[in-house]
Design an enzyme around this catalytic site. Sequence first.
Site, PDB file in Angstrom:
ATOM      1  N   HIS A  39       0.829  -1.208   0.000  1.00 30.16           N
ATOM      2  CA  HIS A  39       0.000   0.000   0.000  1.00 30.16           C
ATOM      3  C   HIS A  39       0.866   1.261   0.000  1.00 30.16           C
ATOM      4  O   HIS A  39       0.707   2.145  -0.850  1.00 30.16           O
ATOM      5  CB  HIS A  39      -0.916  -0.013   1.233  1.00 30.16           C
ATOM      6  CG  HIS A  39      -1.779   1.205   1.360  1.00 30.16           C
ATOM      7  ND1 HIS A  39      -3.110   1.217   1.003  1.00 30.16           N
ATOM      8  CD2 HIS A  39      -1.508   2.469   1.803  1.00 30.16           C
ATOM      9  CE1 HIS A  39      -3.612   2.415   1.211  1.00 30.16           C
ATOM     10  NE2 HIS A  39      -2.662   3.196   1.712  1.00 30.16           N
ATOM     11  N   GLU A  40       1.781   1.338   0.950  1.00 30.17           N
ATOM     12  CA  GLU A  40       2.619   2.536   1.048  1.00 30.17           C
ATOM     13  C   GLU A  40       3.562   2.653  -0.150  1.00 30.17           C
ATOM     14  O   GLU A  40       3.877   3.758  -0.591  1.00 30.17           O
ATOM     15  CB  GLU A  40       3.417   2.518   2.355  1.00 30.17           C
ATOM     16  CG  GLU A  40       2.564   2.500   3.622  1.00 30.17           C
ATOM     17  CD  GLU A  40       1.515   3.603   3.669  1.00 30.17           C
ATOM     18  OE1 GLU A  40       1.729   4.677   3.059  1.00 30.17           O
ATOM     19  OE2 GLU A  40       0.472   3.396   4.321  1.00 30.17           O
ATOM     20  N   HIS A  75       1.943   4.537  -2.880  1.00 29.90           N
ATOM     21  CA  HIS A  75       2.093   5.995  -2.735  1.00 29.90           C
ATOM     22  C   HIS A  75       3.462   6.455  -3.241  1.00 29.90           C
ATOM     23  O   HIS A  75       3.576   7.509  -3.884  1.00 29.90           O
ATOM     24  CB  HIS A  75       1.935   6.390  -1.267  1.00 29.90           C
ATOM     25  CG  HIS A  75       0.533   6.359  -0.763  1.00 29.90           C
ATOM     26  ND1 HIS A  75      -0.505   7.014  -1.379  1.00 29.90           N
ATOM     27  CD2 HIS A  75      -0.018   5.760   0.340  1.00 29.90           C
ATOM     28  CE1 HIS A  75      -1.626   6.817  -0.701  1.00 29.90           C
ATOM     29  NE2 HIS A  75      -1.354   6.062   0.341  1.00 29.90           N
ATOM     30  N   HIS A 125       3.441   6.574  -6.964  1.00 32.54           N
ATOM     31  CA  HIS A 125       2.641   7.722  -7.400  1.00 32.54           C
ATOM     32  C   HIS A 125       3.480   9.003  -7.346  1.00 32.54           C
ATOM     33  O   HIS A 125       3.406   9.847  -8.242  1.00 32.54           O
ATOM     34  CB  HIS A 125       1.416   7.851  -6.489  1.00 32.54           C
ATOM     35  CG  HIS A 125       0.356   8.758  -7.022  1.00 32.54           C
ATOM     36  ND1 HIS A 125      -0.768   9.085  -6.304  1.00 32.54           N
ATOM     37  CD2 HIS A 125       0.239   9.424  -8.203  1.00 32.54           C
ATOM     38  CE1 HIS A 125      -1.533   9.892  -7.020  1.00 32.54           C
ATOM     39  NE2 HIS A 125      -0.936  10.119  -8.174  1.00 32.54           N
TER      40      HIS A 125
END
Length: 690
Positions: free
Chosen positions: A470-471, A474, A477
Amino acid sequence: MYNNESLHSFVFPLFSSIDPKYIKESIQQVLTNCYNTVDQVVSKENITWDTLYYPLMIAENELQRTWSPIVHLNSVKHNLELRKVYEESLLLISEYKNWINQHYGLYQSYQLLQNGDSYQQLSIVQKKVINNVLCNFRLSGVDLSLKQKKRYIYITSRLSQLSLSYANNVFDATLGWSKLITEKKELSGIPEGSLENARLEAQAYGKKGWLFTLQYPSYSSVLLYCDTQVLREELYWAFNTRASDQGPNKGRWDNTIIMDEILALRHELAQMLGFNNYLEKSLMKRMIQNPEQAFNFLANLSTQICHNEYKEFLEIQNFAKTQYSCTSLNPWDLAYYREKRKQYLFSITPEELRYYFPEKTVLHGMFLVVNRIYGIFIKERYDVETWHPDVRFFDIFDDENKWMGGFYLDLYLREDKREGAWMDELVSMMYRQDDISQKPIAYLTCNFGRLDNKTSSCLLTHNDVITLFHEFGHVLHHVMTRIDVPEISGINGVPWDTVELPSQLMEKFCWEPDVLRLISAHYQTKEPLSDYIINNLLKTKTYQSSSYLLRQVIYGLFDLRIHYEYFLGKQGNALKVFNEVVKQISTHHFPKNWERFPHSFVHIFSDGYGAGYYSYLWADMLASNVWYRFKKSGTLNPKIGKLFLNKIIALGGVIDLRKCLIEFCEHAVTVESMLRYYDLPIPADNHLLT
């Protein structure tokens, strides 16, 4: 192979040289430059991008480069001396932000630029930046009267202080309680790895036994696995009364008054700017544009999952009764019996799975996944200074071996570290006229418990793996952007309720058989997960999924309501509204009269998700639609990966994300994909899902 000039010219922070004694002075120096730059640009007669925006971009980037490491250290190497100087420096920065956001001369300069001849020659990126800047001016009260501006400045400064105080109270309350167990029989059921962590924790304080704390890895090991009900109850009580007027430290770090003041000031601020409430103001930069749409999204989702959630609860209740003679389920029993039933149904124990996820294997496999999808390469670098010996640094290269940026990786739980997992930016991608381009650098932070020294690598749970993916979403992104103006580069400038899209998407790869084989290898035998274990693990993906989703709906509705239905002078309203939402939606769990969940809900009172917590479910809905486009073409298909990278991730705040998602998914984005992903019933009345 990786010989890039920009890679070697990038200047990294020297964390060991950051002395709290000199932080405030350094911030004052860089702020002086910012103030002077504003004065210089507004004095120019010929207003262009290069005379107006560019100098300010360079000055504020220097502020970001100076301030970001300090903000980060306050989260990962926290101490009272640093806290004090951080708070003092934050006030100086808030003062500057208020000054520049309400600088009418600067506002007029941007208006002149937008209305001038040179505007038409600007790129799409530059026009988007100018539009964003002018919107920010208006949302910062640039058109208010002098008296209102003074009040606005007071409110924003006060909110900054209150949010910090709220977070500090949660931090202190979490560290302010622990439980030493000296009889091992009281810890029956807890996995050996967690027991070893607790033993080492006790040893660090010169004690014999097992020390449990309210930091999540320790707390959850008791709630999920401990057979001793009274111990589960005691930890649940301590954890769910943190920073409140209840519990073992009642009143010591109480956030009650702070929450009341935060909500009051947010409401006043919104009304000052012409909005009816803070929710309306918050939605100005979201994909969801009005409160009704936000409420309807959560209400419709709730309708689809409530029946299923109650069915899941009855299954746990019946299992506890028939298998363990438990006739009454308390809040501290639910997670325990959920886990027991999961092991009963799927023959999977947390310890067995953990042995297959050594940290090094998971990282290597995760990097292979993004290499196959996006064509990028990730390589560890060893000459970058960090804030702790456990922290590592990784470079990211594109498919032409050009350096794109990098990230620090800080995986392990420490006492002086804020709880949770997050990604933050050191700097964003930025062009410079002197040809020295700035590449994006991120921090990836988790709080995984270290296991015993019998293993050569930290062993992760599957939930840890999901958190890491999940992290990392980021990070991608932020780093994979092609926009070289920080205002709308990477995670900046995208609608806030879509910022979780890339991270939610990365989570879904953790449930793919091919990916599970890539990221797993038994720490002793080196064998990947067997097909039998993978099949059983996949069955757990949707196990009790309605319970998880409904909990998120409750948190989201609570957040929407306290920012939409605010009544002046109504004290203790947050707790009242939270309990109302639970009673309205939950089919079985009603908080004890001493439970104080809002008092430690850092996301909405301190972390920027106020009036926007629904974003997690909204982004999960978007990610589910994207995921099925990946599945349609082959999960690790580089063609579809490159399309998603080039059309969505890399373009950040420039694109019309709604339009781009419809084009990418090849259909209207609906809730149906999300319900399908979690194996939930899909209603016949499909228009409700759009």
